[in-house]
Write a protein that holds these residues in place. Sequence first.
Motif, PDB file in Angstrom:
ATOM      1  N   GLU A 264       0.440   8.211 -13.214  1.00 40.61           N
ATOM      2  CA  GLU A 264       1.281   7.538 -12.279  1.00 40.61           C
ATOM      3  C   GLU A 264       0.944   5.913 -12.171  1.00 40.61           C
ATOM      4  OE1 GLU A 264       0.567   9.599  -8.517  1.00 40.61           O
ATOM      5  OE2 GLU A 264      -1.285   8.271  -8.208  1.00 40.61           O
ATOM      6  N   GLU A 294       2.991   1.234  -3.459  1.00 40.98           N
ATOM      7  CA  GLU A 294       4.049   1.522  -4.359  1.00 40.98           C
ATOM      8  C   GLU A 294       3.525   2.623  -5.352  1.00 40.98           C
ATOM      9  OE1 GLU A 294       7.708  -0.209  -7.138  1.00 40.98           O
ATOM     10  OE2 GLU A 294       5.646  -0.891  -7.671  1.00 40.98           O
ATOM     11  N   ASN A 296       4.709   5.321  -8.455  1.00 40.08           N
ATOM     12  CA  ASN A 296       5.858   5.646  -9.165  1.00 40.08           C
ATOM     13  C   ASN A 296       5.360   6.751  -9.886  1.00 40.08           C
ATOM     14  OD1 ASN A 296       8.269   4.031  -7.825  1.00 40.08           O
ATOM     15  ND2 ASN A 296       7.211   2.504  -8.484  1.00 40.08           N
ATOM     16  N   ARG A 297       6.047   7.617 -10.337  1.00 42.01           N
ATOM     17  CA  ARG A 297       5.696   8.591 -11.352  1.00 42.01           C
ATOM     18  C   ARG A 297       6.849   8.529 -12.615  1.00 42.01           C
ATOM     19  NH1 ARG A 297       2.027  12.268 -10.455  1.00 42.01           N
ATOM     20  NH2 ARG A 297       1.302  12.687  -8.179  1.00 42.01           N
ATOM     21  N   ASN A 458      21.090  -1.414  -6.097  1.00 40.52           N
ATOM     22  CA  ASN A 458      20.344  -0.142  -5.108  1.00 40.52           C
ATOM     23  C   ASN A 458      20.697  -0.632  -3.783  1.00 40.52           C
ATOM     24  OD1 ASN A 458      19.068   1.540  -3.912  1.00 40.52           O
ATOM     25  ND2 ASN A 458      17.279   1.389  -5.202  1.00 40.52           N
ATOM     26  N   ASN A 460      19.928   1.111  -1.193  1.00 46.30           N
ATOM     27  CA  ASN A 460      18.727   1.587  -0.148  1.00 46.30           C
ATOM     28  C   ASN A 460      18.118   0.601   0.029  1.00 46.30           C
ATOM     29  OD1 ASN A 460      20.084   4.315  -0.260  1.00 46.30           O
ATOM     30  ND2 ASN A 460      18.802   4.922  -1.974  1.00 46.30           N
ATOM     31  N   PRO A 502      15.589   8.239 -10.309  1.00 38.67           N
ATOM     32  CA  PRO A 502      14.766   8.824  -9.319  1.00 38.67           C
ATOM     33  C   PRO A 502      13.970   8.094  -8.565  1.00 38.67           C
ATOM     34  CG  PRO A 502      14.838  10.049 -11.358  1.00 38.67           C
ATOM     35  CD  PRO A 502      15.444   8.874 -11.711  1.00 38.67           C
ATOM     36  N   SER A 503      13.663   8.317  -7.246  1.00 40.75           N
ATOM     37  CA  SER A 503      12.728   7.553  -6.389  1.00 40.75           C
ATOM     38  C   SER A 503      13.073   6.152  -6.436  1.00 40.75           C
ATOM     39  CB  SER A 503      11.352   7.871  -6.980  1.00 40.75           C
ATOM     40  OG  SER A 503      10.997   9.294  -6.603  1.00 40.75           O
ATOM     41  N   ASP A 504      14.460   5.794  -6.636  1.00 38.74           N
ATOM     42  CA  ASP A 504      14.836   4.244  -6.608  1.00 38.74           C
ATOM     43  C   ASP A 504      14.301   3.260  -7.970  1.00 38.74           C
ATOM     44  OD1 ASP A 504      16.489   4.509  -4.347  1.00 38.74           O
ATOM     45  OD2 ASP A 504      14.989   3.922  -3.012  1.00 38.74           O
ATOM     46  N   THR A 505      13.875   4.239  -8.881  1.00 36.85           N
ATOM     47  CA  THR A 505      13.468   3.482  -9.890  1.00 36.85           C
ATOM     48  C   THR A 505      14.519   2.947 -10.838  1.00 36.85           C
ATOM     49  OG1 THR A 505      13.208   5.384 -11.190  1.00 36.85           O
ATOM     50  CG2 THR A 505      11.121   4.585 -10.023  1.00 36.85           C
ATOM     51  N   GLN A 518      12.350   3.501 -18.249  1.00 35.31           N
ATOM     52  CA  GLN A 518      12.286   3.483 -16.801  1.00 35.31           C
ATOM     53  C   GLN A 518      11.269   2.511 -16.192  1.00 35.31           C
ATOM     54  OE1 GLN A 518       9.928   6.878 -15.258  1.00 35.31           O
ATOM     55  NE2 GLN A 518      10.840   6.697 -13.310  1.00 35.31           N
ATOM     56  N   SER A 520       9.712   0.084 -12.545  1.00 42.11           N
ATOM     57  CA  SER A 520       9.652   0.205 -11.126  1.00 42.11           C
ATOM     58  C   SER A 520      10.648  -0.818 -10.544  1.00 42.11           C
ATOM     59  CB  SER A 520       8.434   0.428 -10.595  1.00 42.11           C
ATOM     60  OG  SER A 520       7.861  -1.022 -10.635  1.00 42.11           O
TER      61      SER A 520
END
Length: 538
Positions: A264, A294, A296-297, A458, A460, A502-505, A518, A520
């Motif tokens: 991660e 933060e 992120n995976r 995004n 969100n 996924p996860s807002d990445t 991918q 962050s």
Amino acid sequence: MAESGGTLPEDDKVPRRVKDILCQPCLSKNEQTVADKFCLTCNEFQCTECSNVHNVLAILRTHKLVNANEAVTKQDLFDMKGLDRCNQHKKIIKFFCEDENQLCCSTCAIVDHRKCDSVVEVQKIAGKLMSPNSLVKEKFLATKGKAEDIIKHVMSSNEKLEQDVNKIPETINQVRNEVIRMFNDLEVVIIKRAKSFREETLKKRTLKQSQTENYLSDATTRLEIIDSVYSNGSLAQQFIVEKKMENDATNLYRNVNEIFQDLETVSVTFHFDKTLKLPPFLISEYVPGQLAFEVNRPITLTPVSSIDLKKTGDDKAKPFYSGIDLLPDGRLVAVDTYNRKCLVYNEKLEKVGSYQLSYPPLSIAAVSEEGVVITSGNSYIIEFLHISKRNEITLDRTCKVKAKYDSICLKDDDQFVVGHFDDKRPACIVSLAGNENDFSVSFPDKEYTIYNNSCTYNKNCDILVLTDKCEHLVYIYDIKTDTRVVVKDDKIKEPRGVTVGPSDTILICSKGTNSIVQISQTGHILSSHKIDMIYPFR
């Protein structure tokens, strides 16, 4: 090897004991002929008749032949470090049970495998079953490479985490002169929390690194043994090593891969609240800012299904899908710019709907359960289509606009974010009625041409993402704070389409590397996936 001159116990060291070395080409024909030559190039024992082929074929004349006894002496002297001995009886391994896929000494063969149908000598079967490349070695190499990647990732992430923590005092110092009375205590509180988070993270990573270093050491040691056996050992010895280390290779790779999948990326940032009003209490009880952790995976992309786009039916050209999206129920919608079509596919990627457009479409976005919006570039319109559950497509309405739009996505219930081309604004906000509003951020001072940039939003977290194909850059704009991150990395070459993952990445189509990257929201590269496709676009 077949023995002659009696049936002495296999481990007895009897002077002048004679060993007949069998011709390997003859063995492959189920014939037993004594070998008197060994080809160093073919790595094979041969009888006189088989070795004479080297004098007949021009391609074999450069091969070096030696007496079989010379080769035997070299191989007998090679130290197998106990790998050529049975674990149970400590005797030399001479047999292989094909029924149970096990190496055997003479005792194993007699006692444990007497009921098996196929127990053969290693010498006879080694040449038949050995593959040109060592699969065990390849697995150890993969394990070693993945272990090195883990250690590199951990060390790099630790360095970045250290940098993130060290940036916090700098952020705090920007407003220190305004509230000097409060900031001494603030710095203590925030740094303490950040360091506590860092120490907890480092503790976990140290354990992972320690485990990985042990696995790396194990893989390296076994690779050295395998390289030594393949350089100096016989085919039988190579076969034995492959079989002996088969489980070790699988287990080591599984252990390292589990750690690799759990990697991660962690960062620490501090955002100061510029609307601060002096509170009538201790700063330790009121922190004028927000400490954000933060984590992120990296995601793993797995192929599910695919289709080849071919010219069919009334197509005038080979299809080019310049836009693609998913309806909430899982159906895929796409626009074919060359054939001016909107298409619908089910989850098996079977075409279930088609609609002929009057213009070359550029991009498509799902805006409701059964609604999509399409950009058209030079036609200066965006069109709203309805796609029923039966996959019937009808035109809802057409909205006229004043600029050339490429990519499009929803900003909120009443507005879109669109990507411009032939314009110095790479992106803007458009209402359902077609009215434009600019973002209050500073874009690069340049004009964008078609297919050279793409954007997404995004909602969100009010993040605008912009790709620049020519400069190999990705811009991440935080609309709330009017700040941006510029991402430049060797894994991103000619970035095209972009979407929120996924996860807002953020997921980027990297045309120059044929991969999906991918990242962050703060611009860290999380993963990169090669895909079986050239020039990914949307």
